[in-house]
Design an enzyme around this catalytic site. Sequence first.
Site, PDB file in Angstrom:
ATOM      1  N   GLY A  37       0.799  -1.216   0.000  1.00 36.31           N
ATOM      2  CA  GLY A  37       0.000   0.000   0.000  1.00 36.31           C
ATOM      3  C   GLY A  37       0.831   1.265   0.000  1.00 36.31           C
ATOM      4  O   GLY A  37       0.351   2.337  -0.310  1.00 36.31           O
ATOM      5  N   HIS A  38       2.110   1.127   0.341  1.00 33.36           N
ATOM      6  CA  HIS A  38       2.964   2.304   0.530  1.00 33.36           C
ATOM      7  C   HIS A  38       4.245   2.137  -0.282  1.00 33.36           C
ATOM      8  O   HIS A  38       5.311   1.888   0.307  1.00 33.36           O
ATOM      9  CB  HIS A  38       3.291   2.456   2.024  1.00 33.36           C
ATOM     10  N   PHE A  39       4.258   2.240  -1.651  1.00 32.74           N
ATOM     11  CA  PHE A  39       3.099   2.513  -2.475  1.00 32.74           C
ATOM     12  C   PHE A  39       3.109   1.511  -3.617  1.00 32.74           C
ATOM     13  O   PHE A  39       4.207   1.034  -3.980  1.00 32.74           O
ATOM     14  CB  PHE A  39       3.172   3.943  -3.038  1.00 32.74           C
ATOM     15  N   LEU A  44       8.118   2.284  -0.550  1.00 36.32           N
ATOM     16  CA  LEU A  44       8.934   3.185   0.271  1.00 36.32           C
ATOM     17  C   LEU A  44       8.723   2.876   1.743  1.00 36.32           C
ATOM     18  O   LEU A  44       7.603   2.601   2.173  1.00 36.32           O
ATOM     19  CB  LEU A  44       8.548   4.652   0.021  1.00 36.32           C
TER      20      LEU A  44
END
Lengths: 157, 92
Positions: A37-39, A44
């Site tokens: 989800g990140h990203f 990251l």
Amino acid sequence: MHLEYFQLIDRIASLDLEGRSIKVEAEVPLTSTIFEGHFPGRPLMPGVLLIEAMAQASGFLLIASMNFERMPFLAAVKDAKMRSFVQPGAKLEIAAKVTHEGSGFAMTIAEITIAGKKTCNASLTFSHVPFPNEEFRRHMATVAKRIGLPQSAGTQD
Amino acid sequence: MSTFDQVANIIAETCDIPRDTITPQSHAIDDLGIDSLDFLDIAFAIDKAFGIKLPLEKWTQEVNDGKATTEQYFVLGNLSARIDELVAAKSA
């Protein structure tokens, strides 16, 4: 670095109790659900986890300096700067130093470098209290021992 | 500059409270709305300015045990007197 257990420090490289400073190492894992989800397409390391890594480095320094009798809890973060992106696989070197020891609280400065380049830094405030129970204290001692906190710093049990 | 003036200046700067609203009768918690986290910054600044270590844990314990009131330590005139005592004890 075991993100799922929130254990971000891999190894203590050096500990100077007299000078109230510590250097630790931590390697960002190549894969983690966090990166989904990140990203998507641009994984990251979240900035809040970089701050947490600096807090954990400071925390082990404080625990050791208080002979494993008290547990520090992060209370304030000031002047935090994330200076560049941190990607999966990055090898972090984290340094922390105590800047003030008050009654029931302590302050540190910490920074993360990657390949010699300063990547993050912050000033951190901790409140600290006696370990609420022996189970908690033993857990922290076990973690500290696993990451190489010197035996002389109170990890004998 | 008196101890109170130094403490008041620290509080004004640390907590962004107008200096002219801070008096020796002000209660740091009840009148100025300073919480325990903000007070750590104040304690830090006082420790540095006066070369002492405010015994916050001891004071808090005494209040919790009913052996002291918050007024004894957190009304600024009283806090300033406690600081003077700590400074005197250190230099004795």
